[in-house]
Design a protein around this motif. Structure first.
Motif, PDB file in Angstrom:
ATOM      1  N   ASN A 265      -5.997   8.154   7.100  1.00 23.51           N
ATOM      2  CA  ASN A 265      -6.461   7.197   8.103  1.00 23.51           C
ATOM      3  C   ASN A 265      -6.894   5.994   7.666  1.00 23.51           C
ATOM      4  OD1 ASN A 265      -6.009   9.340  10.484  1.00 23.51           O
ATOM      5  ND2 ASN A 265      -7.500  10.296   9.582  1.00 23.51           N
ATOM      6  N   ASN A 266      -7.058   5.955   6.429  1.00 26.42           N
ATOM      7  CA  ASN A 266      -7.831   4.679   5.788  1.00 26.42           C
ATOM      8  C   ASN A 266      -7.185   4.356   4.441  1.00 26.42           C
ATOM      9  OD1 ASN A 266     -10.473   4.640   7.805  1.00 26.42           O
ATOM     10  ND2 ASN A 266     -10.463   6.709   6.839  1.00 26.42           N
ATOM     11  N   GLN A 267      -6.786   3.030   4.406  1.00 24.62           N
ATOM     12  CA  GLN A 267      -5.993   2.420   3.364  1.00 24.62           C
ATOM     13  C   GLN A 267      -6.420   0.945   3.274  1.00 24.62           C
ATOM     14  OE1 GLN A 267      -3.453   3.141   5.661  1.00 24.62           O
ATOM     15  NE2 GLN A 267      -4.219   5.184   5.960  1.00 24.62           N
ATOM     16  N   PRO A 268      -6.329   0.287   2.104  1.00 22.70           N
ATOM     17  CA  PRO A 268      -6.271  -1.231   2.197  1.00 22.70           C
ATOM     18  C   PRO A 268      -5.035  -1.687   3.022  1.00 22.70           C
ATOM     19  CG  PRO A 268      -6.702  -0.205   0.086  1.00 22.70           C
ATOM     20  CD  PRO A 268      -6.402   0.926   0.838  1.00 22.70           C
ATOM     21  N   GLY A 269      -5.255  -2.522   3.805  1.00 21.54           N
ATOM     22  CA  GLY A 269      -4.181  -3.043   4.751  1.00 21.54           C
ATOM     23  C   GLY A 269      -4.161  -2.708   5.976  1.00 21.54           C
TER      24      GLY A 269
ATOM     25  N   THR B 145       0.702  -1.273   0.146  1.00 19.90           N
ATOM     26  CA  THR B 145      -0.168   0.117   0.226  1.00 19.90           C
ATOM     27  C   THR B 145       0.620   1.439   0.031  1.00 19.90           C
ATOM     28  OG1 THR B 145      -1.943  -1.172   1.262  1.00 19.90           O
ATOM     29  CG2 THR B 145      -1.441   1.503   1.520  1.00 19.90           C
ATOM     30  N   ALA B 146       2.070   1.286   0.950  1.00 21.31           N
ATOM     31  CA  ALA B 146       2.873   2.323   1.073  1.00 21.31           C
ATOM     32  C   ALA B 146       3.409   2.613  -0.282  1.00 21.31           C
ATOM     33  CB  ALA B 146       3.768   2.073   1.922  1.00 21.31           C
ATOM     34  N   LYS B 147       3.931   1.612  -1.115  1.00 23.86           N
ATOM     35  CA  LYS B 147       4.507   1.826  -2.225  1.00 23.86           C
ATOM     36  C   LYS B 147       3.724   2.391  -3.535  1.00 23.86           C
ATOM     37  CE  LYS B 147       7.235  -0.747  -5.801  1.00 23.86           C
ATOM     38  NZ  LYS B 147       7.836  -1.950  -6.459  1.00 23.86           N
ATOM     39  N   GLN B 148       2.451   1.853  -3.545  1.00 18.39           N
ATOM     40  CA  GLN B 148       1.520   2.116  -4.321  1.00 18.39           C
ATOM     41  C   GLN B 148       1.189   3.753  -4.083  1.00 18.39           C
ATOM     42  OE1 GLN B 148      -1.648  -0.608  -3.259  1.00 18.39           O
ATOM     43  NE2 GLN B 148      -1.320  -1.491  -5.378  1.00 18.39           N
ATOM     44  N   PHE B 149       1.048   4.211  -2.912  1.00 19.88           N
ATOM     45  CA  PHE B 149       0.465   5.397  -2.608  1.00 19.88           C
ATOM     46  C   PHE B 149       1.650   6.390  -3.142  1.00 19.88           C
ATOM     47  CE2 PHE B 149      -0.266   9.286   0.138  1.00 19.88           C
ATOM     48  CZ  PHE B 149      -1.471   9.263  -0.108  1.00 19.88           C
TER      49      PHE B 149
END
Length: 263
Positions: A170-174, A120-124
């Motif tokens: 505050n909200n993400q997949p994962g 998720t972090a890499k995608q963001f």
């Protein structure tokens, strides 16, 4: 790749660990720490990949690996103490094995969640690159791939928010254990009446791309420690490899406050 059955130690290794825990006074058994930490550091790489990353993502990887190493130290502390207490109570090593097996089961969820949050972090980070923001200013939450999705994230399914909406902090997949939701960039307009509720599990707060953390101090292992200063001192010792890594990196010590924070 998800972990379906993760065994951290053979039966003979388990017995060695139990014997050493009972005969020594160490607060953290080094073998338990090594097993937990190495597994979670691999999970970070599984989520981000080991090649072709931007400098921003490479810096996140180092922060994530330091973060999960500290998390593993706290976990090893709890495992060590619980093995010691369980065996001392009845004098039965099998009670110690039951504790180790329970922590192994937790490790599977922790591994999968680390993979998801690193990914998720890499995608963001990619989503927020200037060209991508210009072409695709918004993000759509995609439904979970789970056969039996949990209700918490269902209210977000197929809804669209702007990339710079505070919602994503505050909200993400994962940000739920074993979450299998996803997201995608889009130039579709934002949906109306989007919920702004924060849905997350304790220890998974914040956007990892912004915080540099897979696990926060609200995680059970970190939160439920009465002698935190002692454990933090041990953490700095068992995570010394990351002190060396830090010295080789251009980031400042403050950027790595996860494993080096004073209690």
């Amino acid at each position: 790749k998800e972990v379906k059955d993760y065994t951290l130690a053979s039966k003979s290794q388990e017995q060695v660990i139990i014997d050493e825990v009972m005969s020594q006074s160490d607060s953290i058994h080094p073998s338990l720490y090594k097993q937990y930490a190495e597994n979670l550091r691999k999970a970070v790489i599984a989520g981000t990949g080991s090649k072709g990353n931007t400098e921003e993502v490479e810096n996140l990887i180092i922060q994530f690996q330091a973060n999960v190493s500290r998390f593993a130290a706290y976990k090893a502390y709890h495992a060590t103490q619980q093995v010691r207490e369980a065996v001392a109570k009845e004098g039965d090593p099998n009670d110690g094995r039951k504790v180790l097996h329970a922590f192994n089961r937790y490790q599977a969820a922790e591994y999968n969640t680390t993979v998801a949050r690193a990914r998720t972090a890499k995608q963001f980070a990619a989503f927020m690159q200037a060209d991508n923001v210009r072409l695709f200013p918004n993000l759509r939450w995609l439904p979970s791939r789970s056969v039996t999705p949990r209700e918490q994230h269902v209210k977000f399914y197929d809804r669209v928010w702007a990339k710079d909406d505070p919602f994503w902090a505050n909200n993400q997949p994962g940000n739920l254990w074993n979450c299998k939701c996803d997201w995608e960039e889009t130039d579709d307009p934002c949906t109306t009446d989007n919920p702004q509720t924060t849905i997350r599990h304790n220890g998974l707060e914040g956007n990892p791309a912004q915080t540099g953390q897979i696990f926060t101090d609200n995680a059970t292992y970190v939160k439920n420690v009465s002698r935190k200063k002692e454990v933090e001192t041990i953490c700095r010792g068992v995570n010394r490899d990351w002190v060396i890594q830090l010295a080789k990196n251009t980031l400042s010590k403050n950027d790595f406050n996860v494993p080096f924070r004073d209690a």
